[in-house]
Design a protein around this motif. Structure first.
Motif, PDB file in Angstrom:
ATOM      1  N   LEU A  15       0.827  -1.209   0.000  1.00 19.03           N
ATOM      2  CA  LEU A  15       0.000   0.000   0.000  1.00 19.03           C
ATOM      3  C   LEU A  15       0.860   1.258   0.000  1.00 19.03           C
ATOM      4  O   LEU A  15       0.599   2.203  -0.750  1.00 19.03           O
ATOM      5  CB  LEU A  15      -0.916  -0.012   1.219  1.00 19.03           C
ATOM      6  CG  LEU A  15      -1.891   1.132   1.351  1.00 19.03           C
ATOM      7  CD1 LEU A  15      -2.891   1.106   0.209  1.00 19.03           C
ATOM      8  CD2 LEU A  15      -2.604   1.070   2.677  1.00 19.03           C
ATOM      9  N   ILE A  19       1.002   4.126  -2.963  1.00 22.50           N
ATOM     10  CA  ILE A  19       0.737   5.544  -2.688  1.00 22.50           C
ATOM     11  C   ILE A  19       1.894   6.398  -3.169  1.00 22.50           C
ATOM     12  O   ILE A  19       1.700   7.424  -3.838  1.00 22.50           O
ATOM     13  CB  ILE A  19       0.481   5.744  -1.175  1.00 22.50           C
ATOM     14  CG1 ILE A  19      -0.867   5.142  -0.794  1.00 22.50           C
ATOM     15  CG2 ILE A  19       0.539   7.213  -0.803  1.00 22.50           C
ATOM     16  CD1 ILE A  19      -1.107   5.088   0.690  1.00 22.50           C
ATOM     17  N   ILE A  67      -6.317   4.413  -1.335  1.00 20.97           N
ATOM     18  CA  ILE A  67      -6.626   4.232   0.093  1.00 20.97           C
ATOM     19  C   ILE A  67      -8.116   4.273   0.383  1.00 20.97           C
ATOM     20  O   ILE A  67      -8.521   4.070   1.525  1.00 20.97           O
ATOM     21  CB  ILE A  67      -5.905   5.276   0.962  1.00 20.97           C
ATOM     22  CG1 ILE A  67      -6.364   6.685   0.651  1.00 20.97           C
ATOM     23  CG2 ILE A  67      -4.416   5.130   0.840  1.00 20.97           C
ATOM     24  CD1 ILE A  67      -5.830   7.716   1.611  1.00 20.97           C
TER      25      ILE A  67
END
Length: 78
Positions: A15, A19, A67
């Motif tokens: 993750l 990002i 997200i």
């Protein structure tokens, strides 16, 4: 239980990398596109500033989409 912690670590690392790649990719793409257009048209800072801003906004939107599943109300079991 240790296997669950390992899975969460890899998931978190994935993750974070997604990002950061969204933000950096948007800004770098805007930078190169703005520089290329400015050199072609002879308007040095104009398109650089415009496409940097567009790249930053695109990166922020991509980051939000990455997200977004994790911003739920907490009822799902993630």
């Amino acid at each position: 239980m240790p296997k669950q912690k390992s899975t969460n670590l890899w998931r978190t690392a994935g993750l974070v990398s997604m990002i950061s790649s969204c933000l950096v990719g948007g800004v770098v793409g805007g930078l190169f596109l703005g520089l290329w257009l400015d050199r072609k048209l002879g308007t040095m800072p104009l398109f650089l500033i415009i496409f940097l801003f567009i790249g930053l906004l695109t990166g922020c939107y991509g980051m939000y989409k990455v997200i977004q599943p994790f911003l739920g109300d907490g009822d799902d079991d993630r």
